[in-house]
Write an enzyme that holds these catalytic residues in place. Structure first.
Site, mmCIF file in Angstrom:
data_model
loop_
_atom_site.group_PDB
_atom_site.id
_atom_site.type_symbol
_atom_site.label_atom_id
_atom_site.label_comp_id
_atom_site.label_asym_id
_atom_site.label_seq_id
_atom_site.Cartn_x
_atom_site.Cartn_y
_atom_site.Cartn_z
ATOM 1 N N ASP A 9 0.855 -1.184 0.000
ATOM 2 C CA ASP A 9 0.000 0.000 0.000
ATOM 3 C C ASP A 9 0.893 1.237 0.000
ATOM 4 O O ASP A 9 1.666 1.457 0.936
ATOM 5 C CB ASP A 9 -0.915 0.016 1.223
ATOM 6 C CG ASP A 9 -1.790 1.252 1.273
ATOM 7 O OD1 ASP A 9 -2.630 1.405 0.384
ATOM 8 O OD2 ASP A 9 -1.617 2.066 2.200
ATOM 9 N N GLU B 43 -1.514 -1.473 -6.038
ATOM 10 C CA GLU B 43 -2.730 -0.774 -6.453
ATOM 11 C C GLU B 43 -2.563 -0.189 -7.851
ATOM 12 O O GLU B 43 -1.500 0.330 -8.204
ATOM 13 C CB GLU B 43 -3.057 0.341 -5.463
ATOM 14 C CG GLU B 43 -3.542 -0.161 -4.125
ATOM 15 C CD GLU B 43 -3.901 0.980 -3.200
ATOM 16 O OE1 GLU B 43 -5.052 1.034 -2.730
ATOM 17 O OE2 GLU B 43 -3.030 1.822 -2.939
ATOM 18 N N CYS C 131 -12.947 -3.974 5.519
ATOM 19 C CA CYS C 131 -12.349 -4.707 6.644
ATOM 20 C C CYS C 131 -11.638 -5.945 6.120
ATOM 21 O O CYS C 131 -12.220 -6.750 5.377
ATOM 22 C CB CYS C 131 -13.419 -5.089 7.660
ATOM 23 S SG CYS C 131 -12.784 -6.041 9.067
ATOM 24 N N CYS D 118 -13.595 -9.273 8.130
ATOM 25 C CA CYS D 118 -14.951 -9.705 7.773
ATOM 26 C C CYS D 118 -15.389 -9.225 6.391
ATOM 27 O O CYS D 118 -16.501 -9.507 5.973
ATOM 28 C CB CYS D 118 -15.946 -9.226 8.826
ATOM 29 S SG CYS D 118 -16.174 -7.419 8.850
ATOM 30 N N CYS E 159 -13.503 -1.431 12.349
ATOM 31 C CA CYS E 159 -14.651 -1.963 11.631
ATOM 32 C C CYS E 159 -15.905 -1.833 12.498
ATOM 33 O O CYS E 159 -15.917 -2.247 13.665
ATOM 34 C CB CYS E 159 -14.413 -3.426 11.256
ATOM 35 S SG CYS E 159 -15.786 -4.182 10.347
ATOM 36 N N CYS F 264 -17.582 -5.868 12.779
ATOM 37 C CA CYS F 264 -17.031 -6.923 13.637
ATOM 38 C C CYS F 264 -16.131 -6.395 14.741
ATOM 39 O O CYS F 264 -15.676 -7.165 15.589
ATOM 40 C CB CYS F 264 -16.249 -7.936 12.793
ATOM 41 S SG CYS F 264 -14.761 -7.262 12.022
ATOM 42 N N ASP G 94 -3.210 1.498 7.038
ATOM 43 C CA ASP G 94 -2.386 1.089 5.902
ATOM 44 C C ASP G 94 -2.114 -0.416 5.915
ATOM 45 O O ASP G 94 -2.039 -1.043 4.857
ATOM 46 C CB ASP G 94 -1.072 1.864 5.899
ATOM 47 C CG ASP G 94 -1.292 3.355 5.672
ATOM 48 O OD1 ASP G 94 -2.226 3.694 4.933
ATOM 49 O OD2 ASP G 94 -0.546 4.165 6.244
#
Length: 383
Positions: free
Chosen positions: A130, A221, A288, A291, A308, A311, A318
């Site tokens: 990232d 990315e 997330c 989950c 999140c 969950c 990052d």
């Protein structure tokens, strides 16, 4: 005629091959621009004060090694010039480019014709990378940073403010002429900028080499850097907002050189048997990793914390994005190996004709390959 001849007397001091190489590059640039099947745009010209550069073909230069660190290069009309050798010459020298950068001095880079090596898959674990601003590069298992030190940043800010004050004084009291102190301030800023550029280049090479060596699948990315760094100033009729803040963000994005990192991954991946997979960038930082719930509320505020709401999973934002990138890269690679390859990112292929929309198509380096030919580059500083 006499005045025109006098204006070009300085060209006699240059090796003939330097002028020939410049004319050849200019001719190639116009040929690519006029070719409707080539994605290149119109040639862009640089001011002489921006960067001094000249190239020589491999037949016009000669290199001899002095010891394990130092070598000499033969330049026509200048003779032998010593330089610090940073990498071995694993091939035939095809060309040499000499560049002068303020704050760094003269540098020489050699184009080497080397054999392309494609290694089989190494079978090592996968990772996701990232690229950000607060964290230069965050892998799914570690963090890497590269920038100026806090003291150097404060020094650079102080120099920029001093330059602004000296420019204002020069315009009001000196008819715009630069004082010696203003020239000294500019040289100090150039020195810090050159140091920052060298560290950026060094970090980029170390990052891409280390990641490609130690992982089998690397997810990155698919960033549209040109759109991300577009100016926010707007027009006279509709001026933009937060222009200064957006300009600072653009500088932070470009400081990480995302396109150069992707380009280096493209040719280093096959060398180490690593599969480079491009992952769609949207929602990687808001989903997330545990989950897979997607909610904008997962990123409260502008901090680096991820929480999140579904969950309760908490992590560094990052790191959470890097884990999502790794998972998406593994899925894309599994789909590519199981069936026919498709354009998983949804981006238009550069091979499509630009006549369809009446505009130009920018050249994009495909992941897993390099735009340049098989000639590698070895850069060194001339002493």
């Amino acid at each position: 005629m006499t005045e025109a001849r006098a204006d070009f007397d300085w060209m006699a001091d240059l090796p003939a091959q330097a002028a020939q190489a410049a004319i050849k590059d200019l001719d190639l640039a116009y040929d690519n621009w006029w070719n409707p099947d080539h994605p290149a745009g119109p040639p862009t010209f640089e001011k002489r004060s921006s960067k001094l550069r000249f190239s020589l073909p491999g037949q016009a230069v000669d290199v001899r090694h002095i010891d394990r660190k130092w070598s000499e290069v033969w330049i026509p009309k200048l003779g032998w010039q010593r330089f610090r050798r940073h990498r071995p010459f694993n091939g035939v020298v095809r060309n040499a480019t000499f560049t002068f950068t303020p704050g760094s001095g003269w540098m020489v880079s050699f184009g080497i014709a080397a054999k392309q090596i494609t290694a089989p898959p190494n079978g090592k674990p996968a990772t996701g990378v990232d690229f950000g601003v607060a964290c230069s590069a965050f892998l799914s298992d570690e963090e890497m940073t590269a920038t100026l030190t806090p003291g150097e940043k404060r020094r650079l800010v102080g120099l920029e403010r001093r330059k602004a004050r000296q420019l204002t004084w020069a315009k009001r009291h000196n008819n715009g002429r630069y004082s010696n102190r203003l020239r000294h301030t500019n040289s100090e800023i150039a020195r810090l900028r050159a140091k920052q550029a060298r560290r950026r280049n060094d970090f980029t090479h170390k990052l891409t080499t280390d990641v490609a060596k130690n992982h089998g699948i690397v997810g990155i990315e698919d960033l549209r850097v040109k759109n991300m760094t577009a100016s926010a100033k707007g027009t006279v009729e509709a001026p933009g907002t937060s222009v200064a803040a957006k300009a600072g963000l653009n500088r932070g994005i470009l400081d990480n050189a995302p396109f150069e990192r992707r380009r280096q991954f493209g040719y280093k991946g096959p060398k180490f048997g690593t599969q480079i997979v491009s992952v769609p960038a949207p929602n990687t930082s808001r989903r997330c990793a545990k989950c897979k719930a997607l909610d904008p509320a997962n990123r409260p505020g502008c901090g680096r914390e991820f929480a999140c709401v579904a969950c309760g999973h908490q992590d560094h934002a990052d790191r959470n994005a890097a884990v999502n990138i790794r998972a998406a890269a593994e899925q894309i690679y599994a789909a590519q190996t199981a069936g026919p390859a498709d354009n998983s990112t949804g981006r238009r292929k550069p091979s499509q004709s630009r006549k369809a929309e009446g505009g130009s198509v920018k050249r994009v380096a495909p992941v897993g390959s390099s735009i340049s030919d098989s000639a590698g580059r070895v850069e060194s500083r001339v002493a």
